[in-house]
Scaffold this active site. Structure first.
Site, mmCIF file in Angstrom:
data_model
loop_
_atom_site.group_PDB
_atom_site.id
_atom_site.type_symbol
_atom_site.label_atom_id
_atom_site.label_comp_id
_atom_site.label_asym_id
_atom_site.label_seq_id
_atom_site.Cartn_x
_atom_site.Cartn_y
_atom_site.Cartn_z
ATOM 1 C CG HIS A 93 -0.229 0.034 2.518
ATOM 2 N ND1 HIS A 93 -0.091 -1.077 3.322
ATOM 3 C CD2 HIS A 93 0.425 1.030 3.161
ATOM 4 C CE1 HIS A 93 0.597 -0.760 4.393
ATOM 5 N NE2 HIS A 93 0.926 0.514 4.321
HETATM 6 C C1 T46 Z 1 2.818 0.808 6.978
HETATM 7 C C2 T46 Z 1 3.556 -0.446 7.240
HETATM 8 C C3 T46 Z 1 5.008 -0.225 7.402
HETATM 9 C C4 T46 Z 1 -4.546 -0.095 13.261
HETATM 10 O O1 T46 Z 1 -5.704 -0.283 13.698
HETATM 11 N N1 T46 Z 1 -3.789 0.929 13.764
HETATM 12 C C5 T46 Z 1 -2.541 1.195 13.316
HETATM 13 O O2 T46 Z 1 -1.904 2.145 13.786
HETATM 14 C C6 T46 Z 1 -2.007 0.350 12.275
HETATM 15 C C7 T46 Z 1 -0.610 0.624 11.731
HETATM 16 C C8 T46 Z 1 -2.762 -0.687 11.802
HETATM 17 N N2 T46 Z 1 -4.006 -0.921 12.300
HETATM 18 C C9 T46 Z 1 -4.748 -2.091 11.839
HETATM 19 C C10 T46 Z 1 -5.236 -2.034 10.408
HETATM 20 C C11 T46 Z 1 -5.293 -3.477 9.986
HETATM 21 O O3 T46 Z 1 -6.538 -4.032 10.363
HETATM 22 O O4 T46 Z 1 -3.887 -3.218 11.883
HETATM 23 C C12 T46 Z 1 -4.204 -4.134 10.845
HETATM 24 C C13 T46 Z 1 -2.955 -4.495 10.032
HETATM 25 O O5 T46 Z 1 -2.524 -3.311 9.311
HETATM 26 P P1 T46 Z 1 -1.868 -3.400 7.848
HETATM 27 O O6 T46 Z 1 -2.480 -4.491 7.081
HETATM 28 O O7 T46 Z 1 -1.947 -2.021 7.257
HETATM 29 O O8 T46 Z 1 -0.352 -3.772 8.219
HETATM 30 P P2 T46 Z 1 0.954 -3.643 7.311
HETATM 31 O O9 T46 Z 1 2.058 -4.286 8.067
HETATM 32 O O10 T46 Z 1 0.702 -4.103 5.935
HETATM 33 O O11 T46 Z 1 1.238 -2.053 7.234
HETATM 34 C C14 T46 Z 1 1.641 -1.368 8.393
HETATM 35 C C15 T46 Z 1 0.970 0.007 8.456
HETATM 36 O O12 T46 Z 1 -0.453 -0.156 8.416
HETATM 37 C C16 T46 Z 1 1.378 0.889 7.317
HETATM 38 O O13 T46 Z 1 1.001 2.222 7.582
HETATM 39 O O14 T46 Z 1 3.341 1.708 6.343
HETATM 40 O O15 T46 Z 1 3.043 -1.180 8.377
#
Ligand code: T46
Length: 134
Positions: free
Chosen positions: A50
């Site tokens: 993303h």
């Molecule tokens: C990024 C990379 C490096 C929250 O509720 N609060 C938060 O602060 C974050 C970061 C995530 N979430 C929830 C949203 C999703 O349901 O945690 C779940 C997993 O998030 P995501 O699929 O976006 O995780 P990554 O590892 O793909 O991405 C994360 C960050 O979301 C993103 O901003 O840059 O780490």
């Protein structure tokens, strides 16, 4: 000025007791820190895929190592994080893919904004279109 994909040297204090690493907003961290989160229990599944419209982040792999592909729509950079005293700056509007987590990688992320799902661009073609429309 810190640019996307730059490594940031954090302050490292070594003595016979071990190592203390510090960072401060305005010197090492080029934005106001509004949120901190960790990525832990990482495995062979890649993460990310993303971009963010506004969010800026500094990522620190405080143990183990990982690779991060950064793509601004024109140039791709592959960065390795394997030292707790190096941060990686990720600018807004950069597609990121995190992979090859090794040795129980533990990643700390400092973020410029509170969590906002509407800031995410989770489709690569939308990401490219968003860049063309900017
Ligand atoms: C990024 C990379 C490096 C929250 O509720 N609060 C938060 O602060 C974050 C970061 C995530 N979430 C929830 C949203 C999703 O349901 O945690 C779940 C997993 O998030 P995501 O699929 O976006 O995780 P990554 O590892 O793909 O991405 C994360 C960050 O979301 C993103 O901003 O840059 O780490």
């Amino acid at each position: 000025m810190t640019k996307n994909g730059d490594y940031i040297d954090l302050n490292s204090f070594n003595d016979k007791r071990g190592t203390l690493i510090s960072m401060e907003q305005g010197s090492e961290i080029p934005f106001e820190i509004k949120r901190v989160y960790f990525l832990t229990n990482l495995n062979s599944n890649p993460r990310g895929f993303h971009a963010h419209k506004n969010l800026k982040q500094v990522m620190i792999c405080i143990s183990g190592s990982c690779e991060i592909l950064l793509d601004d729509g024109q140039n791709k950079l592959l960065r390795t994080l394997s030292s707790p005293s190096k941060g990686l700056y990720i600018d807004s509007y950069v597609w990121r893919e995190m992979k090859n987590f090794k040795d129980n990688a533990l990643i700390v992320v400092l973020a410029s904004e509170i969590y906002d799902e509407s800031d995410y661009i989770r489709d690569y073609n939308d990401f490219l279109d968003y860049g063309n429309d900017k």
